[in-house]
Design a protein around this motif. Structure first.
Motif, PDB file in Angstrom:
ATOM      1  N   GLN A  13       0.836  -1.195   0.000  1.00 52.01           N
ATOM      2  CA  GLN A  13       0.000   0.000   0.000  1.00 52.01           C
ATOM      3  C   GLN A  13       0.879   1.257   0.000  1.00 52.01           C
ATOM      4  OE1 GLN A  13      -2.671  -0.340   3.354  1.00 52.01           O
ATOM      5  NE2 GLN A  13      -4.246  -1.245   2.065  1.00 52.01           N
ATOM      6  N   ALA A  14       0.305   2.331  -0.483  1.00 47.03           N
ATOM      7  CA  ALA A  14       1.016   3.608  -0.478  1.00 47.03           C
ATOM      8  C   ALA A  14       1.472   3.941   0.940  1.00 47.03           C
ATOM      9  CB  ALA A  14       0.124   4.710  -1.017  1.00 47.03           C
ATOM     10  N   GLY A  15       2.699   4.417   1.027  1.00 46.78           N
ATOM     11  CA  GLY A  15       3.287   4.701   2.325  1.00 46.78           C
ATOM     12  C   GLY A  15       4.084   3.542   2.897  1.00 46.78           C
ATOM     13  N   GLY A  16       3.961   2.378   2.295  1.00 46.01           N
ATOM     14  CA  GLY A  16       4.659   1.202   2.776  1.00 46.01           C
ATOM     15  C   GLY A  16       6.082   1.114   2.273  1.00 46.01           C
ATOM     16  N   TYR A  59      23.808   7.264  -6.656  1.00 42.18           N
ATOM     17  CA  TYR A  59      22.942   8.122  -7.451  1.00 42.18           C
ATOM     18  C   TYR A  59      21.491   7.808  -7.090  1.00 42.18           C
ATOM     19  CZ  TYR A  59      20.046   9.616 -11.364  1.00 42.18           C
ATOM     20  OH  TYR A  59      19.050  10.171 -12.121  1.00 42.18           O
ATOM     21  N   TYR A  60      20.669   8.861  -7.043  1.00 40.79           N
ATOM     22  CA  TYR A  60      19.227   8.703  -6.871  1.00 40.79           C
ATOM     23  C   TYR A  60      18.500   9.601  -7.860  1.00 40.79           C
ATOM     24  CZ  TYR A  60      20.438   6.557  -2.404  1.00 40.79           C
ATOM     25  OH  TYR A  60      20.967   5.749  -1.425  1.00 40.79           O
ATOM     26  N   GLU A  61      17.524   9.028  -8.526  1.00 42.83           N
ATOM     27  CA  GLU A  61      16.662   9.823  -9.381  1.00 42.83           C
ATOM     28  C   GLU A  61      15.883  10.801  -8.497  1.00 42.83           C
ATOM     29  OE1 GLU A  61      13.102   9.616  -9.929  1.00 42.83           O
ATOM     30  OE2 GLU A  61      13.270  11.113 -11.527  1.00 42.83           O
ATOM     31  N   ASP A  62      15.595  11.984  -9.015  1.00 40.13           N
ATOM     32  CA  ASP A  62      15.024  13.047  -8.183  1.00 40.13           C
ATOM     33  C   ASP A  62      13.766  12.610  -7.431  1.00 40.13           C
ATOM     34  OD1 ASP A  62      15.837  15.916 -10.300  1.00 40.13           O
ATOM     35  OD2 ASP A  62      16.995  14.843  -8.793  1.00 40.13           O
ATOM     36  N   SER A  63      12.903  11.848  -8.076  1.00 38.69           N
ATOM     37  CA  SER A  63      11.618  11.516  -7.457  1.00 38.69           C
ATOM     38  C   SER A  63      11.745  10.533  -6.297  1.00 38.69           C
ATOM     39  CB  SER A  63      10.656  10.955  -8.499  1.00 38.69           C
ATOM     40  OG  SER A  63      11.063   9.664  -8.922  1.00 38.69           O
ATOM     41  N   VAL A  64      12.908   9.887  -6.145  1.00 40.69           N
ATOM     42  CA  VAL A  64      13.075   8.908  -5.066  1.00 40.69           C
ATOM     43  C   VAL A  64      14.012   9.396  -3.971  1.00 40.69           C
ATOM     44  CG1 VAL A  64      12.678   7.058  -6.733  1.00 40.69           C
ATOM     45  CG2 VAL A  64      15.021   7.590  -6.017  1.00 40.69           C
ATOM     46  N   LYS A  65      14.616  10.556  -4.170  1.00 35.97           N
ATOM     47  CA  LYS A  65      15.533  11.082  -3.153  1.00 35.97           C
ATOM     48  C   LYS A  65      14.801  11.271  -1.822  1.00 35.97           C
ATOM     49  CE  LYS A  65      18.782  13.468  -6.207  1.00 35.97           C
ATOM     50  NZ  LYS A  65      19.269  14.785  -6.694  1.00 35.97           N
ATOM     51  N   GLY A  66      15.443  10.825  -0.759  1.00 40.65           N
ATOM     52  CA  GLY A  66      14.853  10.921   0.569  1.00 40.65           C
ATOM     53  C   GLY A  66      13.916   9.783   0.907  1.00 40.65           C
ATOM     54  N   MET A  83      13.197   0.761  -0.146  1.00 37.72           N
ATOM     55  CA  MET A  83      12.222   1.712  -0.689  1.00 37.72           C
ATOM     56  C   MET A  83      11.167   2.000   0.368  1.00 37.72           C
ATOM     57  SD  MET A  83      11.820   0.207  -4.564  1.00 37.72           S
ATOM     58  CE  MET A  83      10.956  -1.267  -4.028  1.00 37.72           C
ATOM     59  N   ASP A  84      11.166   3.205   0.877  1.00 37.84           N
ATOM     60  CA  ASP A  84      10.221   3.629   1.902  1.00 37.84           C
ATOM     61  C   ASP A  84       9.273   4.677   1.335  1.00 37.84           C
ATOM     62  OD1 ASP A  84      12.996   3.543   4.191  1.00 37.84           O
ATOM     63  OD2 ASP A  84      11.466   2.017   3.886  1.00 37.84           O
ATOM     64  N   SER A  85       8.190   4.917   2.065  1.00 33.98           N
ATOM     65  CA  SER A  85       7.193   5.924   1.654  1.00 33.98           C
ATOM     66  C   SER A  85       6.804   5.745   0.192  1.00 33.98           C
ATOM     67  CB  SER A  85       7.750   7.335   1.893  1.00 33.98           C
ATOM     68  OG  SER A  85       8.092   7.526   3.236  1.00 33.98           O
ATOM     69  N   LEU A  86       6.533   4.521  -0.173  1.00 31.94           N
ATOM     70  CA  LEU A  86       6.235   4.217  -1.572  1.00 31.94           C
ATOM     71  C   LEU A  86       4.953   4.909  -2.028  1.00 31.94           C
ATOM     72  CD1 LEU A  86       7.330   0.508  -1.584  1.00 31.94           C
ATOM     73  CD2 LEU A  86       8.150   2.237  -3.189  1.00 31.94           C
ATOM     74  N   LYS A  87       4.968   5.284  -3.297  1.00 34.34           N
ATOM     75  CA  LYS A  87       3.846   5.983  -3.916  1.00 34.34           C
ATOM     76  C   LYS A  87       3.326   5.162  -5.096  1.00 34.34           C
ATOM     77  CE  LYS A  87       6.025  10.457  -2.909  1.00 34.34           C
ATOM     78  NZ  LYS A  87       6.515  11.728  -3.511  1.00 34.34           N
ATOM     79  N   PRO A  88       2.072   5.343  -5.468  1.00 35.03           N
ATOM     80  CA  PRO A  88       1.556   4.613  -6.638  1.00 35.03           C
ATOM     81  C   PRO A  88       2.403   4.833  -7.887  1.00 35.03           C
ATOM     82  CG  PRO A  88      -0.258   5.552  -5.416  1.00 35.03           C
ATOM     83  CD  PRO A  88       1.001   6.073  -4.767  1.00 35.03           C
ATOM     84  N   THR A 124       4.384  -3.113  -7.113  1.00 31.28           N
ATOM     85  CA  THR A 124       3.068  -2.508  -7.284  1.00 31.28           C
ATOM     86  C   THR A 124       2.675  -1.804  -5.992  1.00 31.28           C
ATOM     87  OG1 THR A 124       2.410  -4.239  -8.842  1.00 31.28           O
ATOM     88  CG2 THR A 124       0.652  -2.889  -7.871  1.00 31.28           C
ATOM     89  N   VAL A 125       2.367  -0.519  -6.114  1.00 31.61           N
ATOM     90  CA  VAL A 125       1.976   0.272  -4.951  1.00 31.61           C
ATOM     91  C   VAL A 125       0.527   0.698  -5.154  1.00 31.61           C
ATOM     92  CG1 VAL A 125       2.504   2.256  -3.494  1.00 31.61           C
ATOM     93  CG2 VAL A 125       4.343   1.095  -4.749  1.00 31.61           C
ATOM     94  N   SER A 126      -0.339   0.249  -4.261  1.00 33.85           N
ATOM     95  CA  SER A 126      -1.752   0.574  -4.375  1.00 33.85           C
ATOM     96  C   SER A 126      -2.071   1.838  -3.586  1.00 33.85           C
ATOM     97  CB  SER A 126      -2.602  -0.585  -3.861  1.00 33.85           C
ATOM     98  OG  SER A 126      -2.342  -0.807  -2.492  1.00 33.85           O
TER      99      SER A 126
END
Length: 127
Positions: A13-16, A59-66, A83-88, A124-126
């Protein structure tokens, strides 16, 4: 024979969180970079993160930094992507890749023609 064995994908789930692993064997170089590319349906493949065995450059792509953290266990030739705070929008097939270190810096990550690839793992992030 070069092998990149991936594990750790799944549905969350999102946030997982998820942790990907990539165990490399048979690489033809003493030093190398290992990382992940991802490809979502209808989108181009993009470099997500990499780490160099030479000096630990990452290296980290901008959208995954942090949110994503890459690390390595050089003794076991294994790289991990936490991978934390995952997004859809992180939903994609993630491919482990290995190449020479010069293609992984803190500002870019490229996959040249001589790149070895893992089989891919679905993330897959729901919402």
């Amino acid at each position: 024979e070069v092998q990149l064995a991936e594990s750790g994908g799944g549905l969350v789930q999102a946030g997982g969180s998820l942790r990907l692993s990539c165990a490399a064997s048979g690489l033809p170089w003493d030093n190398y970079a290992i990382g992940w590319f991802r490809q979502a349906p209808g989108k181009e493949r993009e470099g997500v993160s990499c780490i160099s065995s030479t000096d630990g450059t990452t290296y980290y792509e901008d959208s995954v930094k942090g949110r994503f953290t890459i690390s390595s266990d050089n003794a076991r030739n294994t790289v991990f992507l936490q991978m934390d705070s995952l997004k859809p929008e992180d939903t994609a097939v993630y491919y482990c890749a290995a190449q020479r270190p010069l293609y992984c810096s803190n500002t870019y990550y490229y996959a040249p023609p001589l790149t070895f690839w893992g089989q891919g793992t679905q993330v897959t992030v729901s919402s």
